[in-house]
Design a protein around this motif. Sequence first.
Motif, PDB file in Angstrom:
ATOM      1  N   PHE A  26       0.815  -1.217   0.000  1.00 26.98           N
ATOM      2  CA  PHE A  26       0.000   0.000   0.000  1.00 26.98           C
ATOM      3  C   PHE A  26       0.848   1.265   0.000  1.00 26.98           C
ATOM      4  N   GLU A  27       1.929   1.298   0.739  1.00 24.62           N
ATOM      5  CA  GLU A  27       2.784   2.494   0.747  1.00 24.62           C
ATOM      6  C   GLU A  27       3.364   2.752  -0.637  1.00 24.62           C
ATOM      7  N   TYR A  28       3.715   1.680  -1.324  1.00 30.27           N
ATOM      8  CA  TYR A  28       4.207   1.819  -2.695  1.00 30.27           C
ATOM      9  C   TYR A  28       3.079   2.310  -3.603  1.00 30.27           C
ATOM     10  N   ALA A  29       1.863   1.819  -3.373  1.00 35.21           N
ATOM     11  CA  ALA A  29       0.715   2.276  -4.155  1.00 35.21           C
ATOM     12  C   ALA A  29       0.506   3.775  -3.966  1.00 35.21           C
ATOM     13  N   LEU A  30       0.640   4.255  -2.751  1.00 35.17           N
ATOM     14  CA  LEU A  30       0.524   5.697  -2.491  1.00 35.17           C
ATOM     15  C   LEU A  30       1.598   6.480  -3.227  1.00 35.17           C
ATOM     16  N   ALA A  31       2.830   5.967  -3.187  1.00 30.78           N
ATOM     17  CA  ALA A  31       3.933   6.667  -3.853  1.00 30.78           C
ATOM     18  C   ALA A  31       3.716   6.718  -5.354  1.00 30.78           C
ATOM     19  N   LEU A  32       3.279   5.608  -5.945  1.00 32.83           N
ATOM     20  CA  LEU A  32       3.014   5.586  -7.386  1.00 32.83           C
ATOM     21  C   LEU A  32       1.869   6.528  -7.745  1.00 32.83           C
ATOM     22  N   THR A  33       0.862   6.581  -6.902  1.00 30.86           N
ATOM     23  CA  THR A  33      -0.273   7.473  -7.156  1.00 30.86           C
ATOM     24  C   THR A  33       0.180   8.929  -7.164  1.00 30.86           C
ATOM     25  N   ARG A  34       1.010   9.295  -6.208  1.00 30.73           N
ATOM     26  CA  ARG A  34       1.506  10.681  -6.168  1.00 30.73           C
ATOM     27  C   ARG A  34       2.317  11.014  -7.422  1.00 30.73           C
ATOM     28  N   LEU A  35       3.147  10.077  -7.865  1.00 25.96           N
ATOM     29  CA  LEU A  35       3.925  10.296  -9.088  1.00 25.96           C
ATOM     30  C   LEU A  35       3.006  10.420 -10.303  1.00 25.96           C
ATOM     31  N   ALA A  36       1.997   9.569 -10.372  1.00 21.26           N
ATOM     32  CA  ALA A  36       1.064   9.621 -11.498  1.00 21.26           C
ATOM     33  C   ALA A  36       0.299  10.938 -11.516  1.00 21.26           C
ATOM     34  N   ILE A  37      -0.096  11.397 -10.345  1.00 19.87           N
ATOM     35  CA  ILE A  37      -0.768  12.698 -10.253  1.00 19.87           C
ATOM     36  C   ILE A  37       0.146  13.799 -10.780  1.00 19.87           C
ATOM     37  N   ASP A  38       1.418  13.739 -10.417  1.00 16.11           N
ATOM     38  CA  ASP A  38       2.380  14.755 -10.842  1.00 16.11           C
ATOM     39  C   ASP A  38       2.722  14.663 -12.326  1.00 16.11           C
ATOM     40  N   SER A  73      -6.966  -3.521   0.383  1.00 14.99           N
ATOM     41  CA  SER A  73      -8.251  -3.543   1.078  1.00 14.99           C
ATOM     42  C   SER A  73      -9.178  -2.460   0.542  1.00 14.99           C
ATOM     43  N   ARG A  74     -10.438  -2.614   0.863  1.00 14.97           N
ATOM     44  CA  ARG A  74     -11.440  -1.599   0.528  1.00 14.97           C
ATOM     45  C   ARG A  74     -11.013  -0.230   1.031  1.00 14.97           C
ATOM     46  N   GLU A  75     -10.583  -0.157   2.283  1.00 14.77           N
ATOM     47  CA  GLU A  75     -10.187   1.128   2.874  1.00 14.77           C
ATOM     48  C   GLU A  75      -8.982   1.726   2.156  1.00 14.77           C
ATOM     49  N   GLN A  76      -8.074   0.872   1.724  1.00 17.40           N
ATOM     50  CA  GLN A  76      -6.885   1.371   1.021  1.00 17.40           C
ATOM     51  C   GLN A  76      -7.244   1.920  -0.351  1.00 17.40           C
ATOM     52  N   TYR A  77      -8.117   1.237  -1.089  1.00 18.81           N
ATOM     53  CA  TYR A  77      -8.547   1.769  -2.390  1.00 18.81           C
ATOM     54  C   TYR A  77      -9.274   3.098  -2.224  1.00 18.81           C
ATOM     55  N   VAL A 101     -18.693  -2.413  -6.360  1.00 20.90           N
ATOM     56  CA  VAL A 101     -19.103  -1.110  -6.889  1.00 20.90           C
ATOM     57  C   VAL A 101     -19.697  -0.182  -5.828  1.00 20.90           C
ATOM     58  N   PRO A 102     -20.569  -0.643  -4.934  1.00 22.26           N
ATOM     59  CA  PRO A 102     -21.206   0.294  -4.000  1.00 22.26           C
ATOM     60  C   PRO A 102     -20.233   1.133  -3.184  1.00 22.26           C
ATOM     61  N   TRP A 103     -19.073   0.588  -2.828  1.00 26.10           N
ATOM     62  CA  TRP A 103     -18.162   1.375  -1.996  1.00 26.10           C
ATOM     63  C   TRP A 103     -17.122   2.179  -2.780  1.00 26.10           C
ATOM     64  N   ILE A 104     -17.001   1.934  -4.104  1.00 24.79           N
ATOM     65  CA  ILE A 104     -16.047   2.728  -4.897  1.00 24.79           C
ATOM     66  C   ILE A 104     -16.761   3.656  -5.869  1.00 24.79           C
TER      67      ILE A 104
END
Length: 337
Positions: A26-38, A73-77, A101-104
């Motif tokens: 998950f921490e790597y997922a966060l880092a990749l997301t920040r890079l993708a946003i940038d 996990s659901r919370e992480q997504y 689908v209901p939670w995302i």
Amino acid sequence: MKNNTWKGKHGPLLIAEIGGNHEGDFEYALALTRLAIDSDVDYVKFQIYSGDTLVSRLESPQRNKHFKKFELSREQYIQLAELCEAKGVKFMASVWNIDYVPWIDEFSDVYKIGSGDLTAYPVLKGFAELGKPLILSTGLSTLEEVIDAVRFIQDANARYKDPDYLAVLQCTSMYPIPFSDANLAVMASFREALGLPIGYSDHTEGMQALITSYAMGAEILEFHFTDSRENKEFRDHKVSLTKDEVLEMILEIRKIQDLKGDPLKRPLEVEGDHVISFRRAVYPSADLKKGTVLTEENLTVLRPNHGIDARDFYKLIGKRLKEDVKEHQKLNWDYIE
């Protein structure tokens, strides 16, 4: 959404597919997301699934185990989606279990149907019933199978006859593929057969196929995204772009847009008198006496376009001169009977 579904801020809709590149970290997922946003894309995309709702534990235990390793996990997504939303970039996912689908859904204004689900009609029906724009990827498929899937979606919900609600991507589901397997020309076949927006989901190495697909009319560009391809074992990293490469690709897209220009054909040669100096007029090809009958043999066309335009050459044939003229002298209609 109407009329702007597939329009990105740089022209084509740019989707950075993190997919499984986080490999369950998950921490790597966060880092990749920040890079993708940038990287200034329109959407950051993930794949939401669980191993047990995707692969049979009995029929394919190793594949089941593989996908379990990549689960978040659901919370992480939700946290990843909220990060995108907070930074003004949209979140997208291939949701491989309709029950998620209901939670995302509150974070998803577009859903992607992955190539492997093109023939999973219960999955297609579930997403068609949502009524949100869908992107259908077509790896593994024949044209007939793609047409059948599109018709099934449209029969399930007539909204998907509207091109703002359904788009189709050319894709070849191997990692990586040679350029010869990208088959970008298939996009034109999709456009003709389906009358829907088309795009390209890339599994080549580098950005050349993506840039070329845009030049060929792709309205959506999807590509895998990573921080680095170095020392990575998971196959998707090899076909992924980095932040710097995405930013470079955006510059290339802008060059293509400049080259495409305006579909209205009009003269742009505004410097000097190009229209006059580059075009021809009718001139005598020899000294001619008054009363001479004009023929193709005693007339020629030369630059500059002074006097009688070359388009009027054949209107002069058979007419007589009212006065003497010299070779290469500018003509005007006052000289003609």
